[in-house]
Scaffold this active site. Structure first.
Site, PDB file in Angstrom:
ATOM      1  N   LYS A  68       0.726  -1.124   0.050  1.00 40.72           N
ATOM      2  CA  LYS A  68      -0.065  -0.010   0.044  1.00 40.72           C
ATOM      3  C   LYS A  68       0.827   1.317  -0.035  1.00 40.72           C
ATOM      4  O   LYS A  68       0.459   2.479  -0.665  1.00 40.72           O
ATOM      5  CB  LYS A  68      -0.814   0.089   1.394  1.00 40.72           C
ATOM      6  CG  LYS A  68      -2.064  -1.113   1.018  1.00 40.72           C
ATOM      7  CD  LYS A  68      -3.168  -0.941   2.254  1.00 40.72           C
ATOM      8  CE  LYS A  68      -4.187  -1.863   2.027  1.00 40.72           C
ATOM      9  NZ  LYS A  68      -5.155  -2.051   2.961  1.00 40.72           N
ATOM     10  N   ASP A 105     -10.567   2.011   2.471  1.00 42.07           N
ATOM     11  CA  ASP A 105     -10.737   1.202   3.617  1.00 42.07           C
ATOM     12  C   ASP A 105     -11.578   2.077   4.415  1.00 42.07           C
ATOM     13  O   ASP A 105     -12.646   1.319   4.999  1.00 42.07           O
ATOM     14  CB  ASP A 105      -9.562   1.168   4.085  1.00 42.07           C
ATOM     15  CG  ASP A 105      -8.583  -0.168   3.515  1.00 42.07           C
ATOM     16  OD1 ASP A 105      -8.982  -0.820   2.772  1.00 42.07           O
ATOM     17  OD2 ASP A 105      -7.435  -0.100   3.652  1.00 42.07           O
ATOM     18  N   GLY A 133      -0.614   1.381   9.251  1.00 37.50           N
ATOM     19  CA  GLY A 133      -1.126   1.855   7.889  1.00 37.50           C
ATOM     20  C   GLY A 133      -2.700   1.644   7.864  1.00 37.50           C
ATOM     21  O   GLY A 133      -3.354   2.181   7.280  1.00 37.50           O
ATOM     22  N   GLY A 238     -14.334  -7.751  10.585  1.00 36.47           N
ATOM     23  CA  GLY A 238     -14.177  -6.945   9.498  1.00 36.47           C
ATOM     24  C   GLY A 238     -14.470  -7.192   8.280  1.00 36.47           C
ATOM     25  O   GLY A 238     -14.108  -6.770   7.066  1.00 36.47           O
TER      26      GLY A 238
END
Length: 275
Positions: A68, A105, A133, A238
C-alpha cells in the site's frame, strides 16, 4: 473481438484474497463481464509489475499488504484520503494512461458501521486501537462523520502521538485508554490474526455501543470476545469492511454502485462452512 475490462489485486502473499469472488459478484449485479486476477508480485518488484500489467491493458487494481505504501509512490495523483493515510489500496488507470491512487478502506468501514450495524458516529466518542497503515486509512473518513471525540491508543505511544499530531486528535497509551469509556471502539491492530486481543481492560467496554475488529475470520475474534465480556452492546468483525471497501473501488472504476448485502452473506456462509 472485444476484450473484457481487466482488473486485479496485487499482494504478497495473495492466494488467500477473496477479492476476485467479490468483484465478479459485483459485475454480475452490473450485468457485465470483467476479468479480475490475483497477482503475486515480488517484494521489491511492485512498480515494475504494475506498470507491466497496465501496459497489457489493466484498467484498475486493488492493493493489499505489503504494497500500500508502494502504491502511494507509484500513483501519478493521490486523493486527499490517500495522502492523509500515506497508503493506497485502489489504483484507477485513466484514459490518458495516468494512474490515480485512492484509499477505500475507511469508506468501507464507515458504510459497514452505519448501514450494517445502524450506528451513526456523529457526536459519539471513538477509540481507535493501533497506529499503523490500517488505522491511517480509516481516520479521515471517520473524522468526516463528526464524532464528539476521536482517540488513538497504541502499545508504542510515540506512534499514536505522531498520528494524533497530524490529525489533531488525542493520543493515549493502552493503559490510559483502559481507564476511560467510549461509545465506539475499533481495533485496527493485526492482533486478531494471531487470535489475540489488544491489552485493553474490560472496563473500557462498559458503555460501548459497538466494538469493531478490522480483521475477520470464521469465528469471533479475540477482540470481539473481550468486548462482549466487557459489556459491549454489539461486536463485529471486518468482513463487512472488506466487502464495503471493494464496492467503493468497483464504483470508482466503473461508475456502478454495487449492493453489498448479498455478497457479504455469501462470504460469511463460505467462511462458516470452512470453520
Amino acid at each position: 473481438m472485444q476484450t473484457k475490462p481487466r482488473y486485479a489485486v496485487f499482494g504478497h502473499p495473495i492466494a488467500h484474497s477473496r477479492s476476485p469472488e467479490i468483484h465478479l459478484a459485483f459485475a454480475l449485479q452490473e450485468q457485465v463481464h470483467i476479468s479480475y486476477d490475483k497477482i503475486l508480485l515480488p517484494i521489491e518488484g511492485f512498480s515494475q509489475g504494475v506498470a507491466a500489467e497496465i501496459q497489457a491493458g489493466l484498467q484498475g487494481a486493488n492493493v493489499t499488504v505489503p504494497f500500500k505504501l508502494d502504491a502511494c509512490e507509484f500513483a501519478d495523483e493521490l486523493s486527499v484520503r490517500a495522502q492523509l493515510a500515506g497508503a493506497v489500496n485502489t489504483l484507477v488507470v485513466r484514459d490518458d494512461g495516468s494512474v490515480y491512487g485512492d484509499n477505500s478502506d475507511g469508506l468501507g468501514l464507515m458504510n459497514d458501521i452505519e448501514k450494517q450495524y445502524g450506528v451513526s458516529l456523529q457526536d459519539l466518542s471513538v477509540l481507535v486501537v493501533g497506529a499503523g497503515g490500517a488505522v491511517r486509512g480509516i481516520l479521515q473518513p471517520l473524522l468526516e462523520r463528526n464524532p464528539k471525540a476521536v482517540s488513538v491508543a497504541n502499545r508504542t505511544v510515540s506512534k499514536a502521538q505522531e498520528l494524533a499530531h497530524i490529525l489533531d486528535i488525542e493520543a493515549l497509551s493502552l493503559q490510559d485508554a483502559s481507564l476511560r469509556q467510549f461509545d465506539i471502539i475499533i481495533n485496527g491492530t493485526s492482533s486478531g490474526l494471531s487470535d489475540q486481543a489488544p491489552d485493553l481492560a474490560l472496563a473500557a467496554f462498559e458503555q460501548c455501543q459497538l466494538a469493531y475488529d478490522m480483521v475477520y475470520g470464521a469465528k469471533p475474534t479475540a477482540f470481539m470476545d473481550l468486548a462482549r465480556q466487557g459489556g459491549a452492546k454489539q461486536a463485529a468483525d471486518g468482513l463487512g469492511m472488506l466487502v464495503g471497501q471493494a464496492a467503493v473501488s468497483y464504483q470508482w472504476w466503473r461508475g456502478f454502485q454495487p449492493q453489498t448485502e448479498s455478497v457479504l452473506q455469501s462470504l460469511r456462509a463460505s467462511l462458516c462452512s470452512k470453520a
